[in-house]
Design an enzyme around this catalytic site. Sequence first.
Site, PDB file in Angstrom:
ATOM      1  N   LYS A  24       0.834  -1.212   0.000  1.00 30.13           N
ATOM      2  CA  LYS A  24       0.000   0.000   0.000  1.00 30.13           C
ATOM      3  C   LYS A  24       0.861   1.250   0.000  1.00 30.13           C
ATOM      4  O   LYS A  24       2.022   1.236   0.432  1.00 30.13           O
ATOM      5  CB  LYS A  24      -0.976   0.030   1.174  1.00 30.13           C
ATOM      6  CG  LYS A  24      -0.348   0.035   2.576  1.00 30.13           C
ATOM      7  CD  LYS A  24       0.090   1.395   3.093  1.00 30.13           C
ATOM      8  CE  LYS A  24       0.784   1.292   4.437  1.00 30.13           C
ATOM      9  NZ  LYS A  24       1.688   2.369   4.782  1.00 30.13           N
ATOM     10  N   ASP A  27      -2.726  -1.738   9.779  1.00 33.90           N
ATOM     11  CA  ASP A  27      -2.880  -1.750   8.321  1.00 33.90           C
ATOM     12  C   ASP A  27      -3.397  -3.079   7.776  1.00 33.90           C
ATOM     13  O   ASP A  27      -3.615  -3.201   6.573  1.00 33.90           O
ATOM     14  CB  ASP A  27      -1.521  -1.481   7.644  1.00 33.90           C
ATOM     15  CG  ASP A  27      -0.976  -0.093   7.935  1.00 33.90           C
ATOM     16  OD1 ASP A  27      -1.775   0.805   8.250  1.00 33.90           O
ATOM     17  OD2 ASP A  27       0.254   0.080   7.831  1.00 33.90           O
TER      18      ASP A  27
HETATM   19  O1  C5P Z   1      -0.527  -1.426  14.282  1.00 36.23           O
HETATM   20  P1  C5P Z   1       0.898  -1.679  13.980  1.00 36.23           P
HETATM   21  O2  C5P Z   1       1.436  -2.899  14.688  1.00 36.23           O
HETATM   22  O3  C5P Z   1       1.222  -1.714  12.520  1.00 36.23           O
HETATM   23  O4  C5P Z   1       1.698  -0.432  14.566  1.00 36.23           O
HETATM   24  C1  C5P Z   1       3.089  -0.453  14.730  1.00 36.23           C
HETATM   25  C2  C5P Z   1       3.487   0.722  15.590  1.00 36.23           C
HETATM   26  O5  C5P Z   1       3.271   1.952  14.880  1.00 36.23           O
HETATM   27  C3  C5P Z   1       2.696   0.873  16.873  1.00 36.23           C
HETATM   28  O6  C5P Z   1       3.263   0.118  17.905  1.00 36.23           O
HETATM   29  C4  C5P Z   1       2.799   2.367  17.143  1.00 36.23           C
HETATM   30  O7  C5P Z   1       4.068   2.675  17.695  1.00 36.23           O
HETATM   31  C5  C5P Z   1       2.793   2.950  15.745  1.00 36.23           C
HETATM   32  N1  C5P Z   1       1.442   3.378  15.313  1.00 36.23           N
HETATM   33  C6  C5P Z   1       0.879   4.501  15.898  1.00 36.23           C
HETATM   34  N2  C5P Z   1      -0.367   4.908  15.498  1.00 36.23           N
HETATM   35  C7  C5P Z   1      -1.028   4.242  14.528  1.00 36.23           C
HETATM   36  C8  C5P Z   1      -0.472   3.102  13.916  1.00 36.23           C
HETATM   37  C9  C5P Z   1       0.776   2.693  14.339  1.00 36.23           C
HETATM   38  O8  C5P Z   1       1.480   5.135  16.767  1.00 36.23           O
HETATM   39  N3  C5P Z   1      -2.240   4.682  14.162  1.00 36.23           N
END
Ligand code: C5P
Length: 301
Positions: A12, A140
């Site tokens: 993406k 995502d």
């Molecule tokens: O959800 P995901 O595991 O992909 O997110 C990885 C990291 O990215 C989270 O631990 C956080 O630090 C950051 N993140 C965030 N806000 C979001 C998505 C991700 O702070 N909306």
Amino acid sequence: MTSTVVVRAPAKINLFLGCGERREDGFHELTTIYQAVSLYDELAAQPGAGDVTIEVRGDGARAVPDDDDNLAVRAARLLAAHAGVPADVHFVLDKGIPVAGGMAGGSADAAAALVACDALWGTGIPRGVLLELAAELGSDVPFSLHGGTALGTGRGEHLTEVLGHGQYHWVLALADGGLSTPSVYAELDRMRAVGGLHPWGSAERVMSALRAGDAAALGTALSNDLQPAALRLRPELRRTLEAGRELGAVGAVVSGSGPTVAFLVSTGAQAIDLAAALAGMGVCRTVRRAHGPVPGARIRD
Ligand code: C5P
């Protein structure tokens, strides 16, 4: 008889990423517009030897965990627990999406694993439930299942389809090494605390360019609040962005948390020319072309 299910899941690009405040749970409130593009990871799933195992191949495979930290492995275990079936699958993952590149490669693998295991185990999980399981695995991952072009809110996991016209041509400049998503968000928090960061772009401009199917308008509307933080951590990306703009890209933006840089051009021929020119300038590790939108994680025919 051994059956194998092969699922292809796309990368993406965030056409727009508006990042709000850090929430109590550590995530940031987002307004983002995702587009799925034709760079794929391919996940083959077959019956395992009583556990979940994975073998990773392709570009950057050595940087991908092959244990319980792997998102495909976590997805398989989550689906098995939800459905009440044994977690028994062997995966072969072929990476086509840059690892830690800001293009949701790990999320694509999680989405692919949900689709593959649901088919392999015959669990028949409804789509809405698969999307809920996806959201547990990462912000995502629901979009990697959904594909196309969509508005993401919350942490990015609440999706609304965005209707639009046309196909867009992208050139992707892949960097040496990856960037850790949490460190980019942390750098953004730090920069905001110091002050001097101004809101950038508007989701509405991106929406109206998509409704019109206007690549030039979309190019000027691309924006990503994480970009200043990614540039602070990887200053050499400025030169990559500049090079693409000078070579005639109608838009240039860091993809998600980076370090991949996405360039939008108006035609497939321009994409070929821009890719060749960028590759010759040495402003990135390697270059890929892609088009979007494309569907989300799907079983390959
Ligand atoms: O959800 P995901 O595991 O992909 O997110 C990885 C990291 O990215 C989270 O631990 C956080 O630090 C950051 N993140 C965030 N806000 C979001 C998505 C991700 O702070 N909306």
